[in-house]
Design an enzyme around this catalytic site. Structure first.
Site, PDB file in Angstrom:
ATOM      1  N   LYS A  63      -5.135   0.693  -2.006  1.00  0.00           N
ATOM      2  CA  LYS A  63      -4.010   2.128  -1.647  1.00  0.00           C
ATOM      3  C   LYS A  63      -3.424   2.397  -2.046  1.00  0.00           C
ATOM      4  CE  LYS A  63      -4.742   1.501   2.886  1.00  0.00           C
ATOM      5  NZ  LYS A  63      -6.041   2.144   3.833  1.00  0.00           N
ATOM      6  N   TYR A  68      29.690   1.685   6.221  1.00  0.00           N
ATOM      7  CA  TYR A  68      29.656   2.952   6.907  1.00  0.00           C
ATOM      8  C   TYR A  68      29.875   2.762   8.160  1.00  0.00           C
ATOM      9  CZ  TYR A  68      28.733   5.178   2.339  1.00  0.00           C
ATOM     10  OH  TYR A  68      28.375   5.734   1.355  1.00  0.00           O
TER      11      TYR A  68
HETATM   12  C1  PLP Z   1      -6.079   0.307   4.940  1.00  0.00           C
HETATM   13  C2  PLP Z   1      -7.361   1.188   5.061  1.00  0.00           C
HETATM   14  C3  PLP Z   1      -8.372  -0.688   5.216  1.00  0.00           C
HETATM   15  C4  PLP Z   1      -7.118  -1.874   5.173  1.00  0.00           C
HETATM   16  O1  PLP Z   1      -6.891  -2.571   6.108  1.00  0.00           O
HETATM   17  P1  PLP Z   1      -5.690  -3.425   6.381  1.00  0.00           P
HETATM   18  O2  PLP Z   1      -5.269  -4.232   7.403  1.00  0.00           O
HETATM   19  O3  PLP Z   1      -4.846  -3.426   4.882  1.00  0.00           O
HETATM   20  O4  PLP Z   1      -6.472  -4.939   5.895  1.00  0.00           O
HETATM   21  C5  PLP Z   1      -9.626  -0.613   5.568  1.00  0.00           C
HETATM   22  N1  PLP Z   1     -10.009   0.733   5.756  1.00  0.00           N
HETATM   23  C6  PLP Z   1     -10.012   1.232   5.413  1.00  0.00           C
HETATM   24  C7  PLP Z   1     -10.692   2.059   5.617  1.00  0.00           C
HETATM   25  C8  PLP Z   1      -8.819   1.464   5.642  1.00  0.00           C
HETATM   26  O5  PLP Z   1      -7.482   2.623   5.579  1.00  0.00           O
END
Ligand code: PLP
Length: 370
Positions: A35, A255
């Site tokens: 994702k 800045y």
């Molecule tokens: C993003 C996500 C994961 C992966 O989690 P990590 O901590 O990056 O391993 C697994 N399950 C769900 C439902 C998620 O949203």
């Protein structure tokens, strides 16, 4: 010579980290989580190299559609399920597996009659209290969905861990126990482990696991480095010095004039800033690598530039490579300096940064690099 900031993506490291997941959870099948543009590494490229995973997991239907359009045919799990029926239709058309977390989704699924049954996962709220059904609702749902001809194969049960980053927290085991208690006879596929669970909590190594951050080579565990966990960083964020200035004692840099030179000193300027996704909150002292050697940031992060104290590197020259994170400078360390987590730093590298993929396998037939 190239002065644009670049994110060099090491596909050999990605394959190595996937092999680490296999070693830690040898009896599990793996949903590799890609994702959010593959945690900032390029979703299609990550999905392509992760071809030996059992499936890919995304948050949203639209992300799955992009994977399919790029020619990826593996199973795809949509972890947030769908909101409206057009998304449900797209999920069907592409054969996604869907996580359902509220009754309206079940109702919508039951209303639409098609010839394309879907694989379904019930998302159970075992203690995170973000998405999911209460455990008491699950037996009923299982019965309903299992009898529905719209649903293919056995319904899965999944849950997400709230505090697995802290291996001493008892909630993780409790969450695993709560999910497992719903299926004492092991009739249904279960999915619990995220990266932290896979590494630190054996009870979360269910028939399906869902690693994300560890695939990209960052540590999911408080107080453990990625190197200790034998993970290799996939991204190196790099740029170059575009100026080296001899400033005088009392000169204020950047800045807000937040840094005042305590003596005559060399200050480097590197071409990267918050407009590229480098965290604006990185404070004075945050390390970077100039030509492979550490030097601290000074002054504020600008949109396109950062300032570096070169007192320890008198031979630094314009054009020298600067690494913001990567091998020898863990993204977890920079995240700690900036008061955030590696996930956020990796995800928010902007499209202004050029992505360079190294040791990548060929794209699937017809796939286009996005
Ligand atoms: C993003 C996500 C994961 C992966 O989690 P990590 O901590 O990056 O391993 C697994 N399950 C769900 C439902 C998620 O949203």
């Amino acid at each position: 010579m190239q002065i644009h900031p670049r994110a060099i993506i090491d596909h050999a490291a990605l394959r190595h980290n996937l092999a680490c997941v296999r070693r830690r959870a040898p009896d599990s099948r793996i949903w590799a989580v890609v994702k959010a543009n593959g945690y900032g590494h390029g979703m299609v490229e990550m999905g392509t190299t992760l071809e030996t995973a059992d499936g890919l997991a995304v948050a949203r239907v639209e992300e799955g559609v992009r994977l399919r359009e790029a020619g990826i045919t593996k199973p795809i799990l949509v972890m947030e399920g769908f909101l409206f029926d057009d998304e449900l239709a797209a999920a069907r058309a592409h054969g996604f597996e869907l996580a359902l977390h509220r009754p309206e989704q079940v109702a919508l699924l039951e209303q639409t009659r098609t010839t394309r049954p879907l694989r379904i996962w019930i998302k159970v709220d075992t203690g995170m209290h973000r998405l999911g059904f209460d455990p008491q609702q699950v037996p009923n749902l299982l019965a309903r969905l299992s009898a529905d001809p719209q649903v293919a194969g056995p319904v899965g049960l999944m849950t997400h861990l709230a505090k697995a980053d802290d291996p001493h927290d008892r909630l993780t085991q409790l969450q695993c126990d709560r999910l497992r208690a719903l299926d004492p006879a092991a009739h249904y596929p279960l999915s619990i482990g995220n990266s932290a669970g896979i590494l630190a909590c054996p009870a979360s190594r269910t028939p399906w696991v869902r690693p994300g951050i560890m695939l990209y080579g960052a540590s999911p565990l408080i107080g453990r480095t990625a190197a200790e966990l034998r993970l290799r960083p996939v991204m190196r964020l790099a740029t170059r010095l575009i100026a080296v200035r001899a400033l005088r004692r009392g000169d204020a840099v950047g800045y807000g004039s937040t840094y005042v030179c305590p003596q005559d000193m060399l200050v480097g300027v590197a071409a990267i800033g918050y407009g590229d996704g480098y965290p604006r909150h990185a404070p004075i002292g945050t390390p970077v690598l100039v030509g492979g050697r550490r030097a601290p940031l000074i002054g504020r992060i600008s949109m396109d530039m950062i300032n570096i104290d070169l007192r320890g590197l008198p031979t630094a020259r314009v054009g020298d490579p600067v690494t913001l994170w990567g091998a020898d400078l863990p993204v977890d360390e920079i995240a700690q300096w900036a008061g955030t987590i590696s996930y956020e730093l990796l995800c928010r590298v902007t499209s202004r940064v050029r992505m360079e993929h190294r040791e990548m396998h060929p794209m699937p037939h017809g796939g286009k690099r996005l």
